[in-house]
Scaffold this motif. Sequence first.
Motif, PDB file in Angstrom:
ATOM      1  N   HIS A 124     -10.199  19.372 -19.569  1.00 28.47           N
ATOM      2  CA  HIS A 124      -8.795  19.089 -19.285  1.00 28.47           C
ATOM      3  C   HIS A 124      -8.449  17.674 -19.741  1.00 28.47           C
ATOM      4  O   HIS A 124      -9.288  16.772 -19.695  1.00 28.47           O
ATOM      5  CB  HIS A 124      -8.500  19.224 -17.795  1.00 28.47           C
ATOM      6  N   GLN A 125      -7.195  17.485 -20.137  1.00 26.43           N
ATOM      7  CA  GLN A 125      -6.701  16.189 -20.566  1.00 26.43           C
ATOM      8  C   GLN A 125      -5.512  15.786 -19.695  1.00 26.43           C
ATOM      9  O   GLN A 125      -4.475  16.450 -19.698  1.00 26.43           O
ATOM     10  CB  GLN A 125      -6.256  16.228 -22.033  1.00 26.43           C
ATOM     11  N   ILE A 126      -5.693  14.720 -18.917  1.00 25.83           N
ATOM     12  CA  ILE A 126      -4.581  14.140 -18.171  1.00 25.83           C
ATOM     13  C   ILE A 126      -4.128  12.891 -18.917  1.00 25.83           C
ATOM     14  O   ILE A 126      -4.931  11.985 -19.173  1.00 25.83           O
ATOM     15  CB  ILE A 126      -4.992  13.767 -16.727  1.00 25.83           C
ATOM     16  N   SER A 127      -2.855  12.854 -19.286  1.00 22.47           N
ATOM     17  CA  SER A 127      -2.324  11.693 -20.002  1.00 22.47           C
ATOM     18  C   SER A 127      -1.294  10.989 -19.128  1.00 22.47           C
ATOM     19  O   SER A 127      -0.480  11.643 -18.452  1.00 22.47           O
ATOM     20  CB  SER A 127      -1.704  12.126 -21.332  1.00 22.47           C
ATOM     21  N   VAL A 128      -1.343   9.664 -19.150  1.00 21.72           N
ATOM     22  CA  VAL A 128      -0.548   8.850 -18.230  1.00 21.72           C
ATOM     23  C   VAL A 128       0.419   7.972 -19.013  1.00 21.72           C
ATOM     24  O   VAL A 128       0.016   7.241 -19.919  1.00 21.72           O
ATOM     25  CB  VAL A 128      -1.459   7.964 -17.352  1.00 21.72           C
ATOM     26  N   LEU A 129       1.701   8.025 -18.657  1.00 20.29           N
ATOM     27  CA  LEU A 129       2.750   7.210 -19.270  1.00 20.29           C
ATOM     28  C   LEU A 129       3.154   6.153 -18.251  1.00 20.29           C
ATOM     29  O   LEU A 129       3.749   6.468 -17.219  1.00 20.29           O
ATOM     30  CB  LEU A 129       3.942   8.094 -19.642  1.00 20.29           C
ATOM     31  N   ILE A 130       2.809   4.892 -18.535  1.00 17.25           N
ATOM     32  CA  ILE A 130       2.933   3.838 -17.530  1.00 17.25           C
ATOM     33  C   ILE A 130       3.410   2.538 -18.170  1.00 17.25           C
ATOM     34  O   ILE A 130       3.070   2.248 -19.318  1.00 17.25           O
ATOM     35  CB  ILE A 130       1.562   3.633 -16.826  1.00 17.25           C
ATOM     36  N   PRO A 131       4.221   1.731 -17.470  1.00 24.03           N
ATOM     37  CA  PRO A 131       4.664   0.453 -18.039  1.00 24.03           C
ATOM     38  C   PRO A 131       3.492  -0.496 -18.273  1.00 24.03           C
ATOM     39  O   PRO A 131       2.500  -0.479 -17.538  1.00 24.03           O
ATOM     40  CB  PRO A 131       5.611  -0.112 -16.969  1.00 24.03           C
ATOM     41  N   GLU A 132       3.622  -1.325 -19.294  1.00 23.41           N
ATOM     42  CA  GLU A 132       2.614  -2.343 -19.563  1.00 23.41           C
ATOM     43  C   GLU A 132       2.794  -3.503 -18.588  1.00 23.41           C
ATOM     44  O   GLU A 132       3.841  -3.637 -17.946  1.00 23.41           O
ATOM     45  CB  GLU A 132       2.735  -2.835 -21.008  1.00 23.41           C
ATOM     46  N   HIS A 133       1.773  -4.323 -18.457  1.00 24.54           N
ATOM     47  CA  HIS A 133       1.864  -5.503 -17.591  1.00 24.54           C
ATOM     48  C   HIS A 133       1.513  -6.741 -18.397  1.00 24.54           C
ATOM     49  O   HIS A 133       0.831  -6.672 -19.419  1.00 24.54           O
ATOM     50  CB  HIS A 133       0.935  -5.367 -16.387  1.00 24.54           C
ATOM     51  N   ASP A 134       1.986  -7.887 -17.912  1.00 30.59           N
ATOM     52  CA  ASP A 134       1.620  -9.164 -18.518  1.00 30.59           C
ATOM     53  C   ASP A 134       1.553 -10.213 -17.410  1.00 30.59           C
ATOM     54  O   ASP A 134       1.729  -9.900 -16.229  1.00 30.59           O
ATOM     55  CB  ASP A 134       2.615  -9.573 -19.614  1.00 30.59           C
TER      56      ASP A 134
ATOM     57  N   PHE B  88     -16.361  15.940 -14.452  1.00 33.80           N
ATOM     58  CA  PHE B  88     -15.858  17.271 -14.136  1.00 33.80           C
ATOM     59  C   PHE B  88     -15.171  17.893 -15.352  1.00 33.80           C
ATOM     60  O   PHE B  88     -14.534  18.933 -15.245  1.00 33.80           O
ATOM     61  CB  PHE B  88     -14.854  17.209 -12.974  1.00 33.80           C
ATOM     62  N   GLY B  89     -15.304  17.245 -16.499  1.00 32.86           N
ATOM     63  CA  GLY B  89     -14.661  17.756 -17.702  1.00 32.86           C
ATOM     64  C   GLY B  89     -13.216  17.349 -17.833  1.00 32.86           C
ATOM     65  O   GLY B  89     -12.443  17.990 -18.543  1.00 32.86           O
ATOM     66  N   VAL B  90     -12.817  16.269 -17.152  1.00 33.84           N
ATOM     67  CA  VAL B  90     -11.432  15.787 -17.197  1.00 33.84           C
ATOM     68  C   VAL B  90     -11.388  14.438 -17.915  1.00 33.84           C
ATOM     69  O   VAL B  90     -12.034  13.480 -17.500  1.00 33.84           O
ATOM     70  CB  VAL B  90     -10.839  15.641 -15.778  1.00 33.84           C
ATOM     71  N   GLN B  91     -10.645  14.378 -18.989  1.00 36.14           N
ATOM     72  CA  GLN B  91     -10.442  13.146 -19.750  1.00 36.14           C
ATOM     73  C   GLN B  91      -9.084  12.564 -19.364  1.00 36.14           C
ATOM     74  O   GLN B  91      -8.080  13.279 -19.283  1.00 36.14           O
ATOM     75  CB  GLN B  91     -10.468  13.431 -21.255  1.00 36.14           C
ATOM     76  N   VAL B  92      -9.039  11.246 -19.107  1.00 36.14           N
ATOM     77  CA  VAL B  92      -7.787  10.584 -18.749  1.00 36.14           C
ATOM     78  C   VAL B  92      -7.483   9.500 -19.775  1.00 36.14           C
ATOM     79  O   VAL B  92      -8.343   8.655 -20.062  1.00 36.14           O
ATOM     80  CB  VAL B  92      -7.868   9.962 -17.335  1.00 36.14           C
ATOM     81  N   SER B  93      -6.286   9.523 -20.330  1.00 34.68           N
ATOM     82  CA  SER B  93      -5.855   8.518 -21.301  1.00 34.68           C
ATOM     83  C   SER B  93      -4.532   7.913 -20.848  1.00 34.68           C
ATOM     84  O   SER B  93      -3.666   8.627 -20.340  1.00 34.68           O
ATOM     85  CB  SER B  93      -5.688   9.136 -22.694  1.00 34.68           C
ATOM     86  N   SER B  94      -4.394   6.614 -21.032  1.00 34.93           N
ATOM     87  CA  SER B  94      -3.168   5.922 -20.623  1.00 34.93           C
ATOM     88  C   SER B  94      -2.390   5.443 -21.835  1.00 34.93           C
ATOM     89  O   SER B  94      -2.980   4.969 -22.815  1.00 34.93           O
ATOM     90  CB  SER B  94      -3.514   4.729 -19.726  1.00 34.93           C
ATOM     91  N   PHE B  95      -1.067   5.537 -21.738  1.00 39.36           N
ATOM     92  CA  PHE B  95      -0.176   5.101 -22.810  1.00 39.36           C
ATOM     93  C   PHE B  95       0.878   4.177 -22.202  1.00 39.36           C
ATOM     94  O   PHE B  95       1.655   4.594 -21.340  1.00 39.36           O
ATOM     95  CB  PHE B  95       0.469   6.304 -23.493  1.00 39.36           C
ATOM     96  N   LYS B  96       0.907   2.943 -22.665  1.00 40.31           N
ATOM     97  CA  LYS B  96       1.772   1.933 -22.062  1.00 40.31           C
ATOM     98  C   LYS B  96       3.055   1.728 -22.862  1.00 40.31           C
ATOM     99  O   LYS B  96       3.058   1.852 -24.084  1.00 40.31           O
ATOM    100  CB  LYS B  96       1.014   0.610 -21.937  1.00 40.31           C
ATOM    101  N   PHE B  97       4.111   1.377 -22.132  1.00 44.44           N
ATOM    102  CA  PHE B  97       5.389   1.111 -22.790  1.00 44.44           C
ATOM    103  C   PHE B  97       6.043  -0.123 -22.176  1.00 44.44           C
ATOM    104  O   PHE B  97       5.727  -0.527 -21.050  1.00 44.44           O
ATOM    105  CB  PHE B  97       6.328   2.316 -22.681  1.00 44.44           C
ATOM    106  N   ASN B  98       6.950  -0.726 -22.932  1.00 43.34           N
ATOM    107  CA  ASN B  98       7.734  -1.872 -22.474  1.00 43.34           C
ATOM    108  C   ASN B  98       8.866  -1.341 -21.601  1.00 43.34           C
ATOM    109  O   ASN B  98       9.733  -0.604 -22.081  1.00 43.34           O
ATOM    110  CB  ASN B  98       8.279  -2.636 -23.682  1.00 43.34           C
ATOM    111  N   GLN B  99       8.872  -1.707 -20.320  1.00 48.75           N
ATOM    112  CA  GLN B  99       9.848  -1.135 -19.397  1.00 48.75           C
ATOM    113  C   GLN B  99      11.261  -1.656 -19.622  1.00 48.75           C
ATOM    114  O   GLN B  99      12.199  -1.233 -18.929  1.00 48.75           O
ATOM    115  CB  GLN B  99       9.425  -1.379 -17.947  1.00 48.75           C
ATOM    116  N   SER B 100      11.445  -2.540 -20.598  1.00 46.87           N
ATOM    117  CA  SER B 100      12.790  -2.984 -20.976  1.00 46.87           C
ATOM    118  C   SER B 100      13.248  -2.356 -22.286  1.00 46.87           C
ATOM    119  O   SER B 100      14.342  -2.655 -22.766  1.00 46.87           O
ATOM    120  CB  SER B 100      12.822  -4.517 -21.107  1.00 46.87           C
ATOM    121  N   ASP B 101      12.418  -1.493 -22.860  1.00 42.91           N
ATOM    122  CA  ASP B 101      12.689  -0.972 -24.201  1.00 42.91           C
ATOM    123  C   ASP B 101      12.550   0.556 -24.225  1.00 42.91           C
ATOM    124  O   ASP B 101      11.445   1.088 -24.229  1.00 42.91           O
ATOM    125  CB  ASP B 101      11.712  -1.603 -25.193  1.00 42.91           C
TER     126      ASP B 101
END
Length: 360
Positions: free
Chosen positions: A60-70, A93-106
């Motif tokens: 399984h692939q869980i993908s996460v869309l989350i704001p970046e931090h600084d 358990f056969g679960v891959q997790v990937s995170s994708f960050k975005f600029n929360q002002s853009d």
Amino acid sequence: MITIKDIAKAANVSEGTVDRVIHNRIGVSKKTEAKVKKVLERHNFKVNPVASALALKKKHQISVLIPEHDDSDLFWKSPYLGVLKAAEDVKNFGVQVSSFKFNQSDPISYLKAFKALLETKPTAVIMVPNFSNETKQIINRLEALNIPYLFLNIDIEGFNNMGYVGQDSCTAGYIAGKLLHFNNLQPCEFLIIQSSHDITKNNAISNRVKGFKDYFFKNEINSTPKTLKIEDINNVLETKEIINLYLQTHPEIKGVFVPSSRIYKVVDCIDNNRLQDLKLIGFDNTPQNTECLLNDSVSFLISQKPFDQGYKSVRLLTDYLMQNKMPKHKIYLPIDILIKENVKYNGRDEFISDKNNTVK
């Protein structure tokens, strides 16, 4: 029936570690392996070979869309680290997790990160819904592809998300009002300071403000909180002038509520002679906010357990994908009230490393 989760708790290790020991995989020290095996033997734990084979075969692939931090806005580091910790615990358990960050002002950054996320062909998605129109586009695409999705930290009504993991924002705001009122029992007024960014893009902020005002209304307290809106809180000189002029012309104000993780910016803008006469309350134990709490610039911080939000979101989706266990629609985490004396016991992010996670 005893489960891997029960074994992990009894041995004081992660479920992933128990799984590695059961299947004789590398990555576990001899000492830890012996401890886990001892617990397994004590509970007469038996592996179901059919279930084990299915779990290893199913990916399984869980993908996460989350704001970046600084460094100027560290809040999103905590839920991100929670995602990392959960990713480590569920990968066996056969679960891959990937995170994708975005600029929360853009909003363009938001859509670009989602486009990259789709390339992972996710089985399920965890997302922080940030921009209204773009969120509608993203959700329309997910639903067209029949991909289940979970909201993290920000709750928006009107969508078919499997659930929401975060804070009960209205209750948190209500608690903030109660704390400020109890700390200023003499007749006085209270001020809410918001930045335009938070007003327009964060549903949690508006719910906190609503809860804060509800406290005074429902308890028939003769005080109507005032609101000061700051266009650009990062413009220190302008923000400082606006806040101090407002406080100068409203000396009856004795309590200030900042319904976001940016209270340290407000503290930096208030003149010291005025700061001494004010009680301030804000959200989240970021390093900058914690420093304000420790030096008595801020009276209270309300924690929404951001690390746990990230961690729990991944675990809930893993349970759904592996066991078809549907989560509750609203998963509210405990609301912690932090003061100078207990804040150091609240955080645990510093123990988590992010070097092994897949981040885009």
